[in-house]
Design a protein around this motif. Structure first.
Motif, mmCIF file in Angstrom:
data_model
loop_
_atom_site.group_PDB
_atom_site.id
_atom_site.type_symbol
_atom_site.label_atom_id
_atom_site.label_comp_id
_atom_site.label_asym_id
_atom_site.label_seq_id
_atom_site.Cartn_x
_atom_site.Cartn_y
_atom_site.Cartn_z
ATOM 1 N N GLU A 28 12.122 2.573 1.941
ATOM 2 C CA GLU A 28 11.283 3.419 0.813
ATOM 3 C C GLU A 28 11.959 2.590 -0.735
ATOM 4 O O GLU A 28 10.884 2.538 -1.370
ATOM 5 C CB GLU A 28 11.838 4.563 0.483
ATOM 6 N N HIS A 31 9.325 -0.107 -1.147
ATOM 7 C CA HIS A 31 7.999 0.366 -1.457
ATOM 8 C C HIS A 31 7.780 0.714 -3.180
ATOM 9 O O HIS A 31 7.142 0.328 -3.720
ATOM 10 C CB HIS A 31 7.410 1.559 -0.629
ATOM 11 N N HIS A 44 8.497 4.229 6.148
ATOM 12 C CA HIS A 44 9.154 4.766 5.071
ATOM 13 C C HIS A 44 8.180 4.809 3.832
ATOM 14 O O HIS A 44 8.873 4.727 2.664
ATOM 15 C CB HIS A 44 10.469 3.718 4.560
ATOM 16 N N CYS A 45 6.983 5.249 3.965
ATOM 17 C CA CYS A 45 6.145 5.119 2.714
ATOM 18 C C CYS A 45 6.509 6.063 1.891
ATOM 19 O O CYS A 45 6.450 7.359 2.082
ATOM 20 C CB CYS A 45 4.713 5.461 3.098
ATOM 21 N N PRO A 46 7.054 5.981 0.565
ATOM 22 C CA PRO A 46 7.515 6.957 -0.440
ATOM 23 C C PRO A 46 6.088 7.812 -1.067
ATOM 24 O O PRO A 46 6.222 8.753 -1.841
ATOM 25 C CB PRO A 46 8.085 6.495 -1.331
#
Length: 61
Positions: A28, A31, A44-46
Motif C-alpha cells: 500500500e 501505491h 494492496h490497492c489503497p
C-alpha cells in the motif's frame, strides 16, 4: 511525498515483497508513493479499485 521513479527505486520489504510463489507484490505504501491507481486489481490497492466490477469501492477511514 516524492513520486516513485528511476531515481528512487522500490525498497524490498517497504515498497514490495515476494510472495511464496515468487511474484513481486507492491505494498500500500508503494501505491501511495506512486500517487495513482493503475487499475490492475493490485492486492494492496489503497484506492479501492475492484477489477471484477471495474469500479472503485468507497474507502473506509
Amino acid at each position: 511525498m516524492a513520486k516513485q521513479n528511476e531515481a528512487t527505486p522500490p525498497i524490498e520489504g517497504e515498497d514490495f515483497y515476494f510472495t511464496p510463489e515468487g511474484f513481486k507484490c507492491f505494498t500500500e505504501k508503494h501505491h501511495l508513493k506512486r500517487g495513482y491507481c493503475c487499475k490492475s486489481g493490485c492486492r494492496h490497492c489503497p484506492y479501492g479499485y475492484d477489477k471484477k466490477t471495474d469500479s472503485f469501492k468507497p474507502i473506509k477511514k
